[in-house]
Design a protein around this motif. Structure first.
Motif, PDB file in Angstrom:
ATOM      1  N   ASN A  73       0.833  -1.196   0.000  1.00  0.00           N
ATOM      2  CA  ASN A  73       0.000   0.000   0.000  1.00  0.00           C
ATOM      3  C   ASN A  73       0.871   1.251   0.000  1.00  0.00           C
ATOM      4  OD1 ASN A  73      -2.503  -1.246  -0.033  1.00  0.00           O
ATOM      5  ND2 ASN A  73      -2.577  -1.461   2.188  1.00  0.00           N
ATOM      6  N   LYS A 102       0.934   5.731  -0.419  1.00  0.00           N
ATOM      7  CA  LYS A 102       0.120   6.841   0.061  1.00  0.00           C
ATOM      8  C   LYS A 102       0.562   8.136  -0.617  1.00  0.00           C
ATOM      9  CE  LYS A 102       3.128   8.016   3.972  1.00  0.00           C
ATOM     10  NZ  LYS A 102       3.210   8.252   5.429  1.00  0.00           N
ATOM     11  N   ARG A 161      -6.255  -0.147  -7.083  1.00  0.00           N
ATOM     12  CA  ARG A 161      -6.146  -0.589  -5.686  1.00  0.00           C
ATOM     13  C   ARG A 161      -6.431   0.552  -4.711  1.00  0.00           C
ATOM     14  NH1 ARG A 161      -0.211  -3.274  -5.194  1.00  0.00           N
ATOM     15  NH2 ARG A 161      -0.094  -4.355  -7.187  1.00  0.00           N
ATOM     16  N   GLN A 162      -5.891   1.732  -5.042  1.00  0.00           N
ATOM     17  CA  GLN A 162      -5.977   2.872  -4.129  1.00  0.00           C
ATOM     18  C   GLN A 162      -6.370   4.141  -4.898  1.00  0.00           C
ATOM     19  OE1 GLN A 162      -1.800   1.780  -2.439  1.00  0.00           O
ATOM     20  NE2 GLN A 162      -2.828   2.959  -0.844  1.00  0.00           N
TER      21      GLN A 162
END
Length: 344
Positions: free
Chosen positions: A201, A203, A223-224
């Motif tokens: 993950n 950011k 995904r994000q």
């Protein structure tokens, strides 16, 4: 970088009397100042390139007769196509350029004998009745033909291909759009797969360096969706493929041309890269070496650089020199994934 004449251009220098009888539209694998040589011997050529680095270099030389993009908008009385590394890209360039030329225009193709130029007669056959081999020297060849059949209007959409990419967690597959000559054009390569499997993950603000067909960037956004993604490449065809991939999957990112990190502004939380290894027929490290030496300056404190590379390349030493450390986080035999974090 582009100063010395290539063997192909040295061979073309023997044929300036033929090549300078009319202004030419020059395109394809441009690696030197061939346009300048043509301009010194006769009428200045127009240049069309999909390579942003070459575009910038020619502009710095004061050449305003150059276009960068996915297709030219202005033609010339003749065409000189320097054989690109992919035959499909040569077909694409002929389809994009020839509609701008009048019937009877002179067509020239040149290239390295090991780079596919021997296919010139077949590539020109749809447009010409006869293709002549004018010269062969320096392990390069020059072919000539006459445009006798007008080319159909160019439609970019007819050159777009694609494939589906399965994702994890029962998500809908990603639809990848590609164009000729773009990396990951027909499938997801094993290096990119290894990279995606080991990103975790992320950011904040993320840079997809050398975005190709947009595979990595689209995966990250799928995904994000909250990520602030920027995608850069030197290839106009890659940038267009990335835009098409993102649009096809209802994803958004800032996509733009950049020579390495030169056109990038600000700092990022993460830089992710599957950097180029080959340019034309030559091994090409300059772009990646520049990235590894300067990436730290484009990362926030605690930000990371993650890249995939052929296992034999000497990148860990370069990363350690810049960051003070380099972690190998995954290996699959052919490729390795390296990661470094800005700690100071």
């Amino acid at each position: 970088m582009f100063e010395a004449l290539t063997p192909v251009s040295e061979m073309l220098a023997r044929n300036l009397d033929v090549l300078t009888q009319q202004p030419l539209l020059v395109c394809g694998l441009l690696e030197d100042n061939l346009p300048g040589m043509l301009a010194q011997a006769g009428p200045a050529p127009r240049i069309f390139t999909t390579d942003f680095r070459y575009f910038q270099w020619q502009e710095q030389q004061g050449n305003s007769q150059i276009e960068f993009g996915v297709q030219p908008t202005q033609g010339a009385p003749g065409l000189l196509l320097l054989m690109p590394k992919a035959k499909a890209e040569a077909e694409y360039l002929l389809a994009a350029c020839l509609p701008l030329l009048a019937e009877g225009a002179q067509l020239f193709m040149a290239g390295d004998n090991k780079g596919g130029v021997k296919s010139a007669p077949k590539l020109l056959a749809p447009y010409a009745d006869q293709v002549n081999k004018l010269d062969s020297a320096r392990r390069a060849s020059l072919y000539q033909a006459e445009l006798v059949r007008p080319a159909a209007p160019f439609k970019l959409a007819s050159w777009v291909k694609g494939y589906s990419l399965e994702l994890e967690k029962a998500q809908a597959p990603l639809q990848i759009c590609t164009l000729p000559g773009v990396f990951s054009a027909g499938h997801l390569d094993s290096g990119s797969r290894l990279l995606l499997d080991n990103l975790g993950n992320l950011k904040g603000r993320v840079l997809d360096f050398g975005c190709g067909a947009g595979v990595i960037g689209a995966n990250l956004l799928k995904r994000q969706p909250e990520l602030e993604l920027e995608c850069i490449d030197i290839s106009a065809l890659a940038l267009e493929a990335t835009r098409l991939t993102l649009a096809e999957n209802q994803l958004n990112a800032n996509v733009y041309a950049s020579d390495g990190l030169s056109q990038v502004n600000g700092t990022f939380n993460h830089i992710v890269a599957n950097p180029p290894f080959h340019a034309g027929l030559k091994t090409f490290f300059h772009t990646t070496e520049a990235l590894l030496s300067s990436a730290k300056n484009y990362l926030v404190h605690g930000g990371s650089l993650t890249l995939v590379a052929n296992a034999f390349l000497p990148y860990p030493e370069l990363i350690e020199k810049s960051f003070g450390h380099c972690e190998t986080i995954a290996v699959n035999g052919k490729f390795k994934i390296y990661r470094a974090v800005r700690r100071s």
